[in-house]
Design a protein around this motif. Structure first.
Motif, PDB file in Angstrom:
ATOM      1  N   LYS A  58      -1.108   9.064  10.107  1.00  0.00           N
ATOM      2  CA  LYS A  58       0.199   8.659  10.628  1.00  0.00           C
ATOM      3  C   LYS A  58       0.713   7.495   9.793  1.00  0.00           C
ATOM      4  O   LYS A  58      -0.013   6.529   9.543  1.00  0.00           O
ATOM      5  N   ASP A  59       1.980   7.582   9.349  1.00  0.00           N
ATOM      6  CA  ASP A  59       2.581   6.485   8.601  1.00  0.00           C
ATOM      7  C   ASP A  59       2.657   5.239   9.475  1.00  0.00           C
ATOM      8  O   ASP A  59       3.006   5.313  10.653  1.00  0.00           O
ATOM      9  N   ILE A  60       2.340   4.100   8.863  1.00  0.00           N
ATOM     10  CA  ILE A  60       2.451   2.812   9.551  1.00  0.00           C
ATOM     11  C   ILE A  60       3.885   2.302   9.461  1.00  0.00           C
ATOM     12  O   ILE A  60       4.442   1.777  10.410  1.00  0.00           O
ATOM     13  N   ALA A  61       4.470   2.436   8.278  1.00  0.00           N
ATOM     14  CA  ALA A  61       5.871   2.042   8.044  1.00  0.00           C
ATOM     15  C   ALA A  61       6.505   3.127   7.196  1.00  0.00           C
ATOM     16  O   ALA A  61       5.861   3.680   6.311  1.00  0.00           O
TER      17      ALA A  61
ATOM     18  N   ASP B 285       0.789  -1.239   0.000  1.00  0.00           N
ATOM     19  CA  ASP B 285       0.000   0.000   0.000  1.00  0.00           C
ATOM     20  C   ASP B 285       0.819   1.287   0.000  1.00  0.00           C
ATOM     21  O   ASP B 285       0.398   2.300   0.560  1.00  0.00           O
ATOM     22  N   ILE B 286       1.978   1.261  -0.645  1.00  0.00           N
ATOM     23  CA  ILE B 286       2.708   2.500  -0.908  1.00  0.00           C
ATOM     24  C   ILE B 286       2.017   3.133  -2.117  1.00  0.00           C
ATOM     25  O   ILE B 286       1.748   2.463  -3.103  1.00  0.00           O
ATOM     26  N   LYS B 287       1.713   4.412  -2.044  1.00  0.00           N
ATOM     27  CA  LYS B 287       0.968   5.073  -3.123  1.00  0.00           C
ATOM     28  C   LYS B 287       1.895   5.926  -3.986  1.00  0.00           C
ATOM     29  O   LYS B 287       2.786   6.594  -3.462  1.00  0.00           O
ATOM     30  N   VAL B 288       1.650   5.891  -5.303  1.00  0.00           N
ATOM     31  CA  VAL B 288       2.315   6.809  -6.233  1.00  0.00           C
ATOM     32  C   VAL B 288       1.308   7.920  -6.500  1.00  0.00           C
ATOM     33  O   VAL B 288       0.187   7.664  -6.959  1.00  0.00           O
TER      34      VAL B 288
ATOM     35  N   MET C 207       3.863   6.717   1.957  1.00  0.00           N
ATOM     36  CA  MET C 207       3.933   5.448   2.663  1.00  0.00           C
ATOM     37  C   MET C 207       2.559   5.072   3.219  1.00  0.00           C
ATOM     38  O   MET C 207       1.691   5.928   3.378  1.00  0.00           O
ATOM     39  N   PRO C 208       2.346   3.776   3.520  1.00  0.00           N
ATOM     40  CA  PRO C 208       1.052   3.360   4.067  1.00  0.00           C
ATOM     41  C   PRO C 208       0.778   4.092   5.372  1.00  0.00           C
ATOM     42  O   PRO C 208       1.686   4.285   6.191  1.00  0.00           O
ATOM     43  N   SER C 209      -0.467   4.519   5.545  1.00  0.00           N
ATOM     44  CA  SER C 209      -0.802   5.301   6.736  1.00  0.00           C
ATOM     45  C   SER C 209      -2.180   4.914   7.258  1.00  0.00           C
ATOM     46  O   SER C 209      -2.959   4.236   6.592  1.00  0.00           O
ATOM     47  N   ARG C 210      -2.446   5.386   8.459  1.00  0.00           N
ATOM     48  CA  ARG C 210      -3.724   5.131   9.125  1.00  0.00           C
ATOM     49  C   ARG C 210      -4.224   6.459   9.696  1.00  0.00           C
ATOM     50  O   ARG C 210      -3.438   7.256  10.194  1.00  0.00           O
ATOM     51  N   LYS C 211      -5.530   6.668   9.633  1.00  0.00           N
ATOM     52  CA  LYS C 211      -6.119   7.896  10.170  1.00  0.00           C
ATOM     53  C   LYS C 211      -6.202   7.801  11.688  1.00  0.00           C
ATOM     54  O   LYS C 211      -6.754   6.853  12.236  1.00  0.00           O
TER      55      LYS C 211
END
Length: 86
Positions: free
Chosen positions: A58-61, A33-36, A47-51
């Protein structure tokens, strides 16, 4: 760090999100789930994140230094651009 695989899934919808990517590091760790994203100054990765409860994301990794981030972004965008040419 050795990036051993980059898998790009292009997004067909209109908008700033262009692809979702999975990266394998040293054949033993994967980040999904890295986004371009297409920004005002060109393509970049998110980078993958969570609300969070306060509404921020906030970035997860994520890389912990700029050199690693640049290496990761460069490899992902190179793979994305190669896919776009085909």
């Amino acid at each position: 760090m050795t990036i051993t695989d980059v898998r790009v899934r292009k997004v067909d919808k209109e908008g700033k999100l262009k692809a979702v990517v999975s990266v394998t590091i040293e054949d033993c760790f994967v980040i999904h789930d890295i986004k371009v994203i297409e920004g005002d100054h060109g393509l970049f990765i998110a980078m993958p994140s969570r609300k969070a409860q306060d509404g921020t994301y906030k970035d997860i990794a994520h890389p912990i230094n700029s050199e690693t981030r640049e290496e990761l972004q460069s490899r992902i965008l190179k793979t994305f651009e190669q896919m776009s040419e085909n």
